[in-house]
Design a protein around this motif. Structure first.
Motif, PDB file in Angstrom:
ATOM      1  N   SER A   1      13.694  -8.908  -4.242  1.00  0.00           N
ATOM      2  CA  SER A   1      12.943  -8.528  -5.430  1.00  0.00           C
ATOM      3  C   SER A   1      11.542  -8.089  -5.039  1.00  0.00           C
ATOM      4  CB  SER A   1      12.858  -9.713  -6.396  1.00  0.00           C
ATOM      5  OG  SER A   1      11.883  -9.479  -7.396  1.00  0.00           O
ATOM      6  N   VAL A   2      11.079  -6.970  -5.584  1.00  0.00           N
ATOM      7  CA  VAL A   2       9.717  -6.518  -5.285  1.00  0.00           C
ATOM      8  C   VAL A   2       8.670  -7.436  -5.899  1.00  0.00           C
ATOM      9  CG1 VAL A   2      10.357  -4.095  -4.959  1.00  0.00           C
ATOM     10  CG2 VAL A   2       9.698  -4.910  -7.239  1.00  0.00           C
ATOM     11  N   ALA A   3       9.092  -8.363  -6.766  1.00  0.00           N
ATOM     12  CA  ALA A   3       8.170  -9.374  -7.265  1.00  0.00           C
ATOM     13  C   ALA A   3       7.874 -10.429  -6.204  1.00  0.00           C
ATOM     14  CB  ALA A   3       8.743 -10.042  -8.515  1.00  0.00           C
ATOM     15  N   ILE A   4       8.671 -10.444  -5.130  1.00  0.00           N
ATOM     16  CA  ILE A   4       8.456 -11.393  -4.040  1.00  0.00           C
ATOM     17  C   ILE A   4       8.040 -10.676  -2.763  1.00  0.00           C
ATOM     18  CG2 ILE A   4       9.522 -13.178  -2.609  1.00  0.00           C
ATOM     19  CD1 ILE A   4      11.346 -13.832  -4.963  1.00  0.00           C
ATOM     20  N   VAL A   5       8.758  -9.620  -2.374  1.00  0.00           N
ATOM     21  CA  VAL A   5       8.452  -8.861  -1.164  1.00  0.00           C
ATOM     22  C   VAL A   5       8.442  -7.382  -1.509  1.00  0.00           C
ATOM     23  CG1 VAL A   5       9.192  -8.257   1.171  1.00  0.00           C
ATOM     24  CG2 VAL A   5       9.511 -10.589   0.324  1.00  0.00           C
ATOM     25  N   ALA A   6       7.377  -6.688  -1.151  1.00  0.00           N
ATOM     26  CA  ALA A   6       7.272  -5.275  -1.491  1.00  0.00           C
ATOM     27  C   ALA A   6       6.376  -4.559  -0.495  1.00  0.00           C
ATOM     28  CB  ALA A   6       6.711  -5.104  -2.911  1.00  0.00           C
ATOM     29  N   TRP A   7       6.456  -3.231  -0.522  1.00  0.00           N
ATOM     30  CA  TRP A   7       5.595  -2.361   0.274  1.00  0.00           C
ATOM     31  C   TRP A   7       4.793  -1.492  -0.679  1.00  0.00           C
ATOM     32  CZ3 TRP A   7       5.744  -2.753   5.619  1.00  0.00           C
ATOM     33  CH2 TRP A   7       6.845  -3.439   6.171  1.00  0.00           C
ATOM     34  N   SER A   8       3.587  -1.114  -0.264  1.00  0.00           N
ATOM     35  CA  SER A   8       2.771  -0.232  -1.092  1.00  0.00           C
ATOM     36  C   SER A   8       1.863   0.602  -0.204  1.00  0.00           C
ATOM     37  CB  SER A   8       1.924  -1.036  -2.088  1.00  0.00           C
ATOM     38  OG  SER A   8       0.843  -1.678  -1.423  1.00  0.00           O
TER      39      SER A   8
ATOM     40  N   GLU B   1       1.909   0.394  -7.412  1.00  0.00           N
ATOM     41  CA  GLU B   1       3.315   0.703  -7.199  1.00  0.00           C
ATOM     42  C   GLU B   1       3.890  -0.211  -6.132  1.00  0.00           C
ATOM     43  OE1 GLU B   1       3.871   4.816  -6.369  1.00  0.00           O
ATOM     44  OE2 GLU B   1       2.868   5.487  -8.201  1.00  0.00           O
ATOM     45  N   ARG B   2       5.137  -0.645  -6.328  1.00  0.00           N
ATOM     46  CA  ARG B   2       5.814  -1.522  -5.397  1.00  0.00           C
ATOM     47  C   ARG B   2       7.152  -0.891  -5.006  1.00  0.00           C
ATOM     48  NH1 ARG B   2       1.461  -2.892  -5.297  1.00  0.00           N
ATOM     49  NH2 ARG B   2       0.498  -4.858  -5.909  1.00  0.00           N
ATOM     50  N   ALA B   3       7.482  -0.944  -3.714  1.00  0.00           N
ATOM     51  CA  ALA B   3       8.708  -0.334  -3.224  1.00  0.00           C
ATOM     52  C   ALA B   3       9.463  -1.327  -2.351  1.00  0.00           C
ATOM     53  CB  ALA B   3       8.389   0.928  -2.428  1.00  0.00           C
ATOM     54  N   GLU B   4      10.791  -1.199  -2.335  1.00  0.00           N
ATOM     55  CA  GLU B   4      11.620  -2.077  -1.512  1.00  0.00           C
ATOM     56  C   GLU B   4      11.511  -1.725  -0.038  1.00  0.00           C
ATOM     57  OE1 GLU B   4      15.432  -1.463  -3.228  1.00  0.00           O
ATOM     58  OE2 GLU B   4      15.095  -2.851  -4.912  1.00  0.00           O
ATOM     59  N   LEU B   5      11.243  -0.451   0.255  1.00  0.00           N
ATOM     60  CA  LEU B   5      11.106   0.032   1.629  1.00  0.00           C
ATOM     61  C   LEU B   5       9.758   0.729   1.773  1.00  0.00           C
ATOM     62  CD1 LEU B   5      14.693   1.441   2.190  1.00  0.00           C
ATOM     63  CD2 LEU B   5      13.691  -0.549   3.347  1.00  0.00           C
ATOM     64  N   PRO B   6       9.227   0.835   2.980  1.00  0.00           N
ATOM     65  CA  PRO B   6       7.926   1.481   3.144  1.00  0.00           C
ATOM     66  C   PRO B   6       7.908   2.904   2.616  1.00  0.00           C
ATOM     67  CG  PRO B   6       8.530   0.307   5.147  1.00  0.00           C
ATOM     68  CD  PRO B   6       9.740   0.290   4.252  1.00  0.00           C
ATOM     69  N   PRO B   7       6.982   3.219   1.718  1.00  0.00           N
ATOM     70  CA  PRO B   7       6.852   4.587   1.226  1.00  0.00           C
ATOM     71  C   PRO B   7       6.079   5.447   2.218  1.00  0.00           C
ATOM     72  CG  PRO B   7       5.205   3.202   0.206  1.00  0.00           C
ATOM     73  CD  PRO B   7       6.025   2.297   1.086  1.00  0.00           C
ATOM     74  N   THR B   8       6.115   6.743   2.016  1.00  0.00           N
ATOM     75  CA  THR B   8       5.296   7.661   2.810  1.00  0.00           C
ATOM     76  C   THR B   8       3.905   7.691   2.198  1.00  0.00           C
ATOM     77  OG1 THR B   8       7.223   8.997   3.388  1.00  0.00           O
ATOM     78  CG2 THR B   8       5.061  10.027   3.629  1.00  0.00           C
TER      79      THR B   8
ATOM     80  N   VAL C   1       7.457   7.344   8.167  1.00  0.00           N
ATOM     81  CA  VAL C   1       7.825   5.954   8.413  1.00  0.00           C
ATOM     82  C   VAL C   1       8.973   5.869   9.417  1.00  0.00           C
ATOM     83  CG1 VAL C   1       7.021   5.204   6.150  1.00  0.00           C
ATOM     84  CG2 VAL C   1       9.402   5.922   6.429  1.00  0.00           C
ATOM     85  N   GLU C   2       9.280   6.974  10.042  1.00  0.00           N
ATOM     86  CA  GLU C   2      10.373   7.000  11.008  1.00  0.00           C
ATOM     87  C   GLU C   2      10.080   6.036  12.160  1.00  0.00           C
ATOM     88  OE1 GLU C   2      12.828  10.174  13.861  1.00  0.00           O
ATOM     89  OE2 GLU C   2      11.200  10.851  12.547  1.00  0.00           O
ATOM     90  N   GLY C   3      11.088   5.275  12.548  1.00  0.00           N
ATOM     91  CA  GLY C   3      10.969   4.359  13.677  1.00  0.00           C
ATOM     92  C   GLY C   3      10.373   3.010  13.345  1.00  0.00           C
ATOM     93  N   LEU C   4      10.035   2.763  12.082  1.00  0.00           N
ATOM     94  CA  LEU C   4       9.451   1.476  11.723  1.00  0.00           C
ATOM     95  C   LEU C   4      10.529   0.404  11.568  1.00  0.00           C
ATOM     96  CD1 LEU C   4       6.751   2.382   9.027  1.00  0.00           C
ATOM     97  CD2 LEU C   4       6.411   1.963  11.487  1.00  0.00           C
ATOM     98  N   SER C   5      10.206  -0.810  11.963  1.00  0.00           N
ATOM     99  CA  SER C   5      11.069  -1.966  11.738  1.00  0.00           C
ATOM    100  C   SER C   5      10.189  -3.205  11.767  1.00  0.00           C
ATOM    101  CB  SER C   5      12.159  -2.067  12.812  1.00  0.00           C
ATOM    102  OG  SER C   5      11.592  -2.281  14.094  1.00  0.00           O
ATOM    103  N   LEU C   6      10.709  -4.298  11.259  1.00  0.00           N
ATOM    104  CA  LEU C   6      10.032  -5.576  11.362  1.00  0.00           C
ATOM    105  C   LEU C   6      10.631  -6.362  12.523  1.00  0.00           C
ATOM    106  CD1 LEU C   6       9.763  -6.552   7.581  1.00  0.00           C
ATOM    107  CD2 LEU C   6       7.850  -6.020   9.117  1.00  0.00           C
TER     108      LEU C   6
ATOM    109  N   LEU D   1      13.739  -3.466   7.801  1.00  0.00           N
ATOM    110  CA  LEU D   1      12.560  -3.420   6.931  1.00  0.00           C
ATOM    111  C   LEU D   1      12.736  -4.219   5.645  1.00  0.00           C
ATOM    112  CD1 LEU D   1      11.699   0.347   7.468  1.00  0.00           C
ATOM    113  CD2 LEU D   1      10.297  -1.608   8.186  1.00  0.00           C
ATOM    114  N   LEU D   2      13.925  -4.749   5.406  1.00  0.00           N
ATOM    115  CA  LEU D   2      14.163  -5.573   4.222  1.00  0.00           C
ATOM    116  C   LEU D   2      13.898  -7.051   4.476  1.00  0.00           C
ATOM    117  CD1 LEU D   2      17.504  -3.894   3.033  1.00  0.00           C
ATOM    118  CD2 LEU D   2      15.218  -3.521   2.101  1.00  0.00           C
ATOM    119  N   THR D   3      13.524  -7.408   5.702  1.00  0.00           N
ATOM    120  CA  THR D   3      13.380  -8.825   6.070  1.00  0.00           C
ATOM    121  C   THR D   3      11.944  -9.337   5.932  1.00  0.00           C
ATOM    122  OG1 THR D   3      13.019  -8.323   8.426  1.00  0.00           O
ATOM    123  CG2 THR D   3      15.307  -8.610   7.702  1.00  0.00           C
ATOM    124  N   GLY D   4      11.176  -8.729   5.043  1.00  0.00           N
ATOM    125  CA  GLY D   4       9.791  -9.150   4.859  1.00  0.00           C
ATOM    126  C   GLY D   4       9.681 -10.604   4.417  1.00  0.00           C
ATOM    127  N   HIS D   5       8.697 -11.298   4.947  1.00  0.00           N
ATOM    128  CA  HIS D   5       8.434 -12.689   4.586  1.00  0.00           C
ATOM    129  C   HIS D   5       7.046 -13.050   5.106  1.00  0.00           C
ATOM    130  CE1 HIS D   5      10.033 -12.862   8.694  1.00  0.00           C
ATOM    131  NE2 HIS D   5       9.373 -14.007   8.845  1.00  0.00           N
TER     132      HIS D   5
END
Length: 326
Positions: free
Chosen positions: A195-202, A208-215, A277-282, A287-291
């Motif tokens: 949920s972007v209410a818990i983990v998000a990118w901006s 604005e909140r996104a599930e994955l890193p925006p450009t 955002v090419e080549g990005l990872s955590l 990239l969905l494993t934010g914490h």
């Protein structure tokens, strides 16, 4: 000293922190965590197996009661809050909450706030440590997974911690965290969107909140945002899964068994990334494993003052806090 030794050890195995676009020897990208579920109900268990670069471990990653009603916006506005900016301190494959006294067992984390944080950190060691935060009495430990580009860690610009009441929660009821409290928000084992209410990118301080890193456009750096629970059971400083002693409020109310309202910490990490955002990872996987993780080592008198002067009085306090900004 311990943090310095950990940095030296990381350098010895070829882990180099680099600014975006700089040439470096790339570290090996960690494997993707095993498949898990993500928050989708009132009571949620997120994952039971997590794999990291140093081997597999089995544990309950997160049990979350409730969830934020919606994503919390950026620093502007009339929401009561106090704000702390912290410079990047160090990076290490340590996690004093999940892997206490086990240096090198975690995926790579970036640390902010307390400069002594390592696998062996205790409340006593944190209390005697220095801080990278502008608020010098904030000796809390904050950390999140490192962001990689093509396997090489990126140097964070800074972190910002926003301390606020949960959405709709009566600000005058919010109590300071107990000293030594530990929390984890988000899931290192998620393989579908949280949920972007818990983990998000901006991008920058955009609402604005996104599930994955925006450009992000030039001048508005990429940010990872993690929102922590704002209700506590009033008893435990930690729990076996590091989450079941806290919960998220809903409709301005804390759930039964978690009736102590605490500040809702939104922790953000800013990276010098714009454009592709090419080549990005955590380091924790995709990239969905934010914490993010938090240990409260604030000076207790100062923290209580911030809660009283900013939250209870319903004002917006500045970056080093204690002063109304508008």
């Amino acid at each position: 000293m311990r943090a310095t030794l950990r940095r030296v050890a990381l350098a010895a195995v070829g882990v180099a922190l680099v600014a975006s676009g700089c040439s470096t020897a790339a570290s090996s990208a960690p494997p993707t965590p095993a498949a898990t579920s993500t928050p989708s109900a009132t009571i949620v268990t997120v994952g039971t197996t997590e794999t990291n670069p140093h081997g597999a471990h089995q544990h309950s990653v997160a049990t979350v009661l409730g969830r934020p009603d919606r994503a919390i916006s950026g620093p502007q506005g009339a929401v009561p809050q106090f704000v702390v900016e912290c410079a990047f301190s160090h990076a290490a494959t340590d996690d004093p909450i999940v892997y206490p006294d086990a240096p090198g067992k975690s995926h790579l984390h970036v640390f902010f706030g307390n400069t002594t944080t390592d696998a062996s950190s205790t409340l006593a060691s944190l209390d005697s440590g220095d801080t990278s935060c502008e608020q010098r009495l904030d000796r809390a430990a904050y950390w999140a997974p490192a962001l990689l580009r093509n396997g090489s860690p990126l140097v964070p610009v800074k972190s910002t911690a926003y301390y606020r009441p949960g959405l709709g929660v009566d600000a005058t009821t919010v109590q300071p965290y107990p000293t030594g409290m530990k929390m984890i928000a988000g899931s290192a084992a998620a393989n579908v969107a949280q949920s972007v209410a818990i983990v998000a990118w901006s991008c920058g301080t955009s609402s604005e909140r996104a599930e994955l890193p925006p450009t992000c456009p030039q001048g508005r750096d990429l940010r990872l945002l993690v929102t922590f629970p704002d209700c506590w059971n009033g008893r435990d400083l930690d729990s076996p899964d590091h989450t079941s002693h806290v919960a998220y409020s809903t409709d301005g109310q804390c759930p039964a068994g978690f009736m102590v309202a605490i500040p809702q910490l939104q922790f953000t990490v800013e990276y010098p990334v714009s454009g592709s955002v090419e080549g990005l990872s955590l380091a924790s996987g995709g990239l969905l494993t934010g914490h993010a993780d938090f240990i409260n080592a604030w000076d207790p008198t100062k923290l209580a003052t911030e809660v009283e002067l900013c939250l209870h009085r319903r004002v917006v306090c500045g970056v080093t806090s204690g002063r109304k900004t508008g």
